[in-house]
Design an enzyme around this catalytic site. Structure first.
Site, PDB file in Angstrom:
ATOM      1  N   ASP A 225     -23.705 -20.816  20.485  1.00 43.02           N
ATOM      2  CA  ASP A 225     -24.149 -20.999  19.106  1.00 43.02           C
ATOM      3  C   ASP A 225     -25.346 -20.121  18.771  1.00 43.02           C
ATOM      4  O   ASP A 225     -25.459 -19.589  17.666  1.00 43.02           O
ATOM      5  CB  ASP A 225     -24.524 -22.465  18.859  1.00 43.02           C
ATOM      6  CG  ASP A 225     -23.320 -23.381  18.871  1.00 43.02           C
ATOM      7  OD1 ASP A 225     -22.208 -22.906  18.603  1.00 43.02           O
ATOM      8  OD2 ASP A 225     -23.491 -24.575  19.161  1.00 43.02           O
TER       9      ASP A 225
ATOM     10  N   GLY B 131     -10.069 -23.312  12.655  1.00 45.18           N
ATOM     11  CA  GLY B 131     -10.401 -22.239  11.723  1.00 45.18           C
ATOM     12  C   GLY B 131     -11.300 -21.185  12.331  1.00 45.18           C
ATOM     13  O   GLY B 131     -11.111 -19.983  12.118  1.00 45.18           O
TER      14      GLY B 131
ATOM     15  N   TYR C 295     -26.924 -20.664  14.417  1.00 41.08           N
ATOM     16  CA  TYR C 295     -25.658 -20.172  13.903  1.00 41.08           C
ATOM     17  C   TYR C 295     -25.453 -20.492  12.430  1.00 41.08           C
ATOM     18  O   TYR C 295     -24.811 -19.733  11.699  1.00 41.08           O
ATOM     19  CB  TYR C 295     -24.487 -20.724  14.717  1.00 41.08           C
ATOM     20  CG  TYR C 295     -24.193 -22.182  14.464  1.00 41.08           C
ATOM     21  CD1 TYR C 295     -23.297 -22.561  13.476  1.00 41.08           C
ATOM     22  CD2 TYR C 295     -24.814 -23.169  15.209  1.00 41.08           C
ATOM     23  CE1 TYR C 295     -23.031 -23.900  13.234  1.00 41.08           C
ATOM     24  CE2 TYR C 295     -24.558 -24.496  14.977  1.00 41.08           C
ATOM     25  CZ  TYR C 295     -23.661 -24.864  13.991  1.00 41.08           C
ATOM     26  OH  TYR C 295     -23.409 -26.187  13.754  1.00 41.08           O
TER      27      TYR C 295
ATOM     28  N   ASP D 288     -14.463 -23.565  18.511  1.00 41.57           N
ATOM     29  CA  ASP D 288     -15.455 -23.008  17.599  1.00 41.57           C
ATOM     30  C   ASP D 288     -16.352 -21.981  18.278  1.00 41.57           C
ATOM     31  O   ASP D 288     -16.929 -21.110  17.627  1.00 41.57           O
ATOM     32  CB  ASP D 288     -16.299 -24.095  16.931  1.00 41.57           C
ATOM     33  CG  ASP D 288     -16.346 -25.406  17.686  1.00 41.57           C
ATOM     34  OD1 ASP D 288     -15.577 -25.576  18.635  1.00 41.57           O
ATOM     35  OD2 ASP D 288     -17.153 -26.267  17.325  1.00 41.57           O
TER      36      ASP D 288
END
Length: 603
Positions: free
Chosen positions: A253, A383, A206, A310
């Protein structure tokens, strides 16, 4: 992350080590949003990049060869091994100003082959380094910024040692100063390509995918072919001619780099990239889920039954792009929305922000025995989720049944971002809600992400326009962490090297890296384009992505007959700009006349 082979562990290192990738990707994204986060007067016109093949230039003591693969055009210039050999190009620009020169070269020796870069007879970059690239088949970039006059300029690259110059493939000229400002997106990309060739950038994972997608965003704006070629050269290390790829895709990922496969399929039309991307799509058909349908973070024994914030960005943007580029739009849109809603239902709290992780089995040491939640709000996980939200809302039709629910999640999230912004720096803290603690610190990559999410949400009218002030402060806060070192390469500081799921002390004690390789410099995208840029064209035919937005205080379109304002939407896809409305937007309060011409940002 999950246990992986040694090569993969070295590359991944936990989330925070995406230093370069995270910042580069977010940097490219924020680049397109900068004008919404800053005053309209800050926008600067940027000319489209122009490519000059070295073999078409005036050559003194050198010859055109084609015996090393990877060059563009019909060949490259092989400098004679003498002092004073040179390649000289006539370069025309529409306006005087600061421009970035990007030289694509190869140096298969073990020593630097410096050159003087002269503009109109005066040396502006003496002994510019052209360092070894490993072999003559490995091409990389070197950049310098020069001032050009309107009209025709003469640019000469002259060898300064008896070894001569490197093999020179091309020179790209693009506006890169705007009167002294730095185009951080190109600066970071060029720095990364100087530090690493496609062969040394790292393995499949990733972090590389994040960085390279950010580089692709910069390619879309500059149209520098070297940027796309670099991405393709990296991907071709893993994808065979028949589309086979030696990945099992047993964790989210590993799926993120599938975005690179999709953009290469769209750009090149080569079916092998679609075939490789199809493997990820097929894996999702049997990939394990929580009882309410959320994809597990990984199938490894210590990650089963878990949702990490995430993880949404590792798979949701791939789903969206797969639908747009390959097909199955109905499934991909529904699945992307479902994942965000399931993850959000567990992780988002009344504060608007999200806890880092959730364990449905409630067996992990960090999991609350009642809720299954981890104890803290780790900034970057919050985020990642926000960016996945933006990617999805950009693609979902207005009539999608889950759009309203996703919009509510986003609006609460943006409110949460604003609530916890550090008023002193404009950035956000490593543990988001505990900024008052003396040992907490502001983290650059998540600050970039939050700035992007808020700015894009304001531009689209999804949240109150008042949040533009929050984005502006965040933008300036991130810029304060970006600089250019004595070697001419970009640096980004205070990037968390990445984390597992843990308690407050665990997050706070994570290393604060500068240009960490596992983030490739932290996303340093490390490339903080962090500067407002506008691609300009002198005619009414421009190449802009579908649903691109114009970013400038005032621009004109000769087709619509009126000026175009900050936030105005370009309704056409690739091709001619049509039906651009004259309307005020954000800080622009009235429609006034402007010189006919077409100006549009490309991202």
């Amino acid at each position: 992350m999950i246990p992986q082979p040694a090569e993969e562990r070295r590359m991944v290192r936990r989330r925070g080590n995406r230093t370069w990738q995270i910042l580069l990707l977010v940097g490219a994204m924020v680049l397109t949003l900068a004008p919404a986060a800053t005053s309209a007067s800050a926008a600067e016109t940027q000319a489209a990049a122009s490519l000059y093949e070295a073999e078409d230039a005036t050559i003194f003591e050198g010859q055109v060869n084609s015996d090393h693969p990877g060059f563009t055009g019909t060949g490259f210039v092989n400098y004679d091994n003498v002092v004073g050999s040179y390649v000289e190009s006539a370069v025309s620009v529409p306006a005087a100003g600061s421009y970035t020169l990007t030289f694509r070269y190869a140096n298969g020796t073990t020593t630097n082959r410096p050159m003087d870069i002269a503009v109109n007879g005066g040396v502006t970059a003496p002994n510019l380094a052209f360092n070894p690239t490993g072999t003559w088949d490995n091409w990389t970039n070197q950049t310098t910024t020069v001032d050009l006059v309107a009209g025709t300029n003469t640019i000469r690259a002259t060898a300064t040692t008896s070894n001569g110059g490197p093999n020179l493939d091309s020179m790209t000229v693009a506006s890169g100063g705007g009167g002294g400002g730095t185009d951080w997106s190109t600066a970071v990309v060029n720095s990364t390509m100087t530090r690493y060739t496609p062969g040394t950038l790292g393995g499949w994972g990733y972090t590389r995918g994040l960085y390279l997608y950010g580089q692709y965003l910069v390619y879309q704006r500059t149209h520098n072919p070297a940027y796309l070629q670099y991405i393709k050269d990296w991907a071709d290390r893993f994808v065979s001619s028949d589309g086979s790829i030696s990945q099992s895709f047993n964790n989210l990922d590993s799926m993120e780099s599938g975005n690179i496969l999709l953009i290469l399929y769209r750009e090149t039309g080569q079916s092998k990239y679609r075939t490789a991307a199809q493997k990820i799509r097929d894996r999702l058909k049997t990939y394990p889920r929580t009882t309410d349908g959320g994809f597990w973070h990984s199938t490894s024994t210590d990650r089963q039954h878990q949702l990490w914030g995430d993880g949404t960005f590792m798979v949701v943007p791939f789903l969206i792009r797969y639908g747009q580029i390959v097909g199955e739009t109905s499934y991909t849109q529904d699945e992307a929305a479902k994942q965000l809603i399931v993850y959000g239902s567990h992780l988002q709290t009344s504060l608007g922000i999200l806890k880092h992780a959730y364990d449905e089995a409630r067996v992990q040491s960090w999991a609350d025995p009642v809720t299954g939640l981890s104890p803290e709000y780790w900034c970057r996980a919050v985020g990642w989720y926000g960016m996945a939200e933006i990617e999805t809302l950009e693609a979902l039709p207005a009539t999608h049944p889950q759009r309203a629910k996703l919009m509510t999640i986003l609006q609460n999230l943006v409110a949460g971002y604003a609530r916890f912004q550090d008023p002193a720096t404009g950035r956000w803290f490593q543990v988001v809600d505990k900024g008052s603690r003396s040992d907490n610190w502001t983290e650059t990559s998540c600050s970039a992400m939050y700035t992007f999410v808020i700015s894009r949400a304001v531009q689209r009218g999804w949240v109150d326009a008042g949040y533009a002030t929050v984005a502006s402060k965040g933008y300036q806060g991130v810029l304060a962490k970006v600089s250019i070192g004595s070697n001419g390469l970009t640096n980004i500081t205070d990037i968390c090297i990445g984390t597992n799921v843990g308690d407050y002390s665990y997050y706070i004690d994570r290393t604060r890296a500068t240009n960490d390789f596992h983030g490739l410099g932290a996303r340093g995208y490390g490339t903080w384009p962090m500067r407002s840029t506008i691609a300009s064209r002198s005619s009414a035919t421009v190449r802009v992505p579908r649903n691109a937005y114009v970013f400038a205080s005032k621009m004109s379109d000769s087709l619509s007959g009126g000026p175009v304002y900050l936030g105005s939407r370009i309704e056409s896809g690739y091709g001619r700009v049509i039906s651009i409305p004259c309307r005020p937007a954000l800080s622009v309060t009235s429609c006034t006349s402007a010189t006919p011409g077409t100006f549009a940002s490309a991202w």
